[in-house]
Design a protein around this motif. Structure first.
Motif, short mmCIF file in Angstrom:
data_model
loop_
_atom_site.label_atom_id
_atom_site.label_comp_id
_atom_site.label_asym_id
_atom_site.label_seq_id
_atom_site.Cartn_x
_atom_site.Cartn_y
_atom_site.Cartn_z
N PRO A 16 0.83 -1.22 0.00
CA PRO A 16 0.00 0.00 0.00
C PRO A 16 0.86 1.26 0.00
O PRO A 16 1.98 1.27 0.52
CB PRO A 16 -0.81 -0.11 1.30
N ARG A 191 -2.77 1.86 -4.91
CA ARG A 191 -2.81 2.58 -3.63
C ARG A 191 -2.98 1.64 -2.45
O ARG A 191 -2.38 1.81 -1.40
CB ARG A 191 -3.95 3.60 -3.65
N ASP A 192 -3.83 0.62 -2.65
CA ASP A 192 -4.17 -0.28 -1.55
C ASP A 192 -3.30 -1.53 -1.51
O ASP A 192 -3.49 -2.40 -0.65
CB ASP A 192 -5.64 -0.68 -1.64
#
Length: 308
Positions: A16, A191-192
């Protein structure tokens, strides 16, 4: 309908993002259009016919954005409340301009019958960058909860709170675009720190009903009105749209409150999220705006004829 690569140029696969990656992402965003000239100027022209108010302020570095709403000037406490929101995802252009066109061309048709509250551009920073997220790489449309991380969302919740339990209808105007698959979903996976799983973008208009409080006849009334303006998205080979089963023609369902979606911020019996497809070869920007307006008018007409 697009297919996107799994690669995203920021971050390390499977990890992340931290502050460094978010800062890099922010540095890549550039202003591509003007909230002031395209939205605020239109709202200003409506001031002589409606009550216009600033319900919040968004500061992003050196940039400043007033958050604006339009209300019926003949507001009466004995009338039902109808809420229209657009631009929760700033890049979804017809949500913003559809809300403004409704206010300009049709809102006065409902004078004395409903109290209208219109927030046409919930995420102005993202509107200018033609982006889904806000400046902190947060999706406002997953942040409509008390502990939400998007100031845009919290400001709208504060605006709506006094009428939250009096609302008859809330329609949140959105688009599903090819860039969902080419940019925004790959960015979300990066992003995650999750793998990117491609989806098929539906070609046409559809609605997202509330799975916890469905109103199929209301949704179908909206679909029938919009079909006169633009085409309705068919189900894919699995009978789904974006992985969700079709529950009625052009309608899928999400648990709106659980997901922190804008359409779930009130107790209105009639709630829905519109989804226009502006990248279709069968639709123009004018049709997309008109589809949003048709959806709003049909929704209000149905709600008034069938008070819940």
């Amino acid at each position: 309908m697009s297919t996107a690569p799994a690669f995203y140029p920021i971050g390390t696969s499977g990890i992340p993002w931290g502050e460094v990656e978010r800062a890099e992402w922010l540095s890549r965003q550039s202003r591509q259009r003007s909230y002031e000239s395209e939205v605020l100027s239109v709202i200003e022209r409506l001031r002589s016919r409606f009550d216009v108010e600033q319900y919040g302020h968004l500061g992003c570095g050196a940039e400043s954005y007033p958050l604006m709403a339009i209300r019926s000037c003949d507001w009466r406490d004995d009338l039902p409340v109808v809420i229209i929101t657009g631009g929760v995802h700033g890049y979804e252009t017809s949500g913003v301009h559809g809300a403004l066109q409704f206010a300009d061309r049709h809102a006065e048709d409902y004078a004395g019958r409903v109290n209208l509250l219109v927030a046409p551009c919930v995420s102005p920073w993202a509107y200018e960058r033609i982006h889904r997220w806000n400046a902190n790489a947060v999706d406002p449309n997953r942040s409509f909860r008390q502990d939400g991380a998007a100031e845009e969302s919290l400001a709208l919740m504060r605006l709506v709170e006094p009428v939250r339990d009096r609302a008859l209808m809330h329609m949140d105007l959105h688009e599903t675009t090819d860039t969902d698959e080419s940019e925004f979903r790959p960015a979300l996976a990066a992003r995650d720190g999750k793998p990117f799983e491609p989806c098929e973008i539906p070609d046409g208009f559809y609605l997202v009903d509330d799975s916890d409080n469905p109103h199929t006849e209301f949704q179908q009334a909206v679909i029938e009105a919009v079909e006169k303006v633009t085409h309705i998205a068919p189900a894919d080979a699995n009978g789904e749209v974006l992985g969700s089963p079709i529950v009625a023609r052009g309608v899928i369902q999400y648990p709106l409150k659980q997901l922190g979606l804008c359409a779930g911020i009130t107790s209105a019996p009639y709630r829905t999220t519109t989804e226009v497809y502006p990248d279709s070869t069968r639709a123009t920007p004018e049709q997309c705006n008109a589809a949003q307006v048709a959806a709003v008018c049909a929704g209000i007409d149905y709600a008034l004829a069938n008070p819940a």
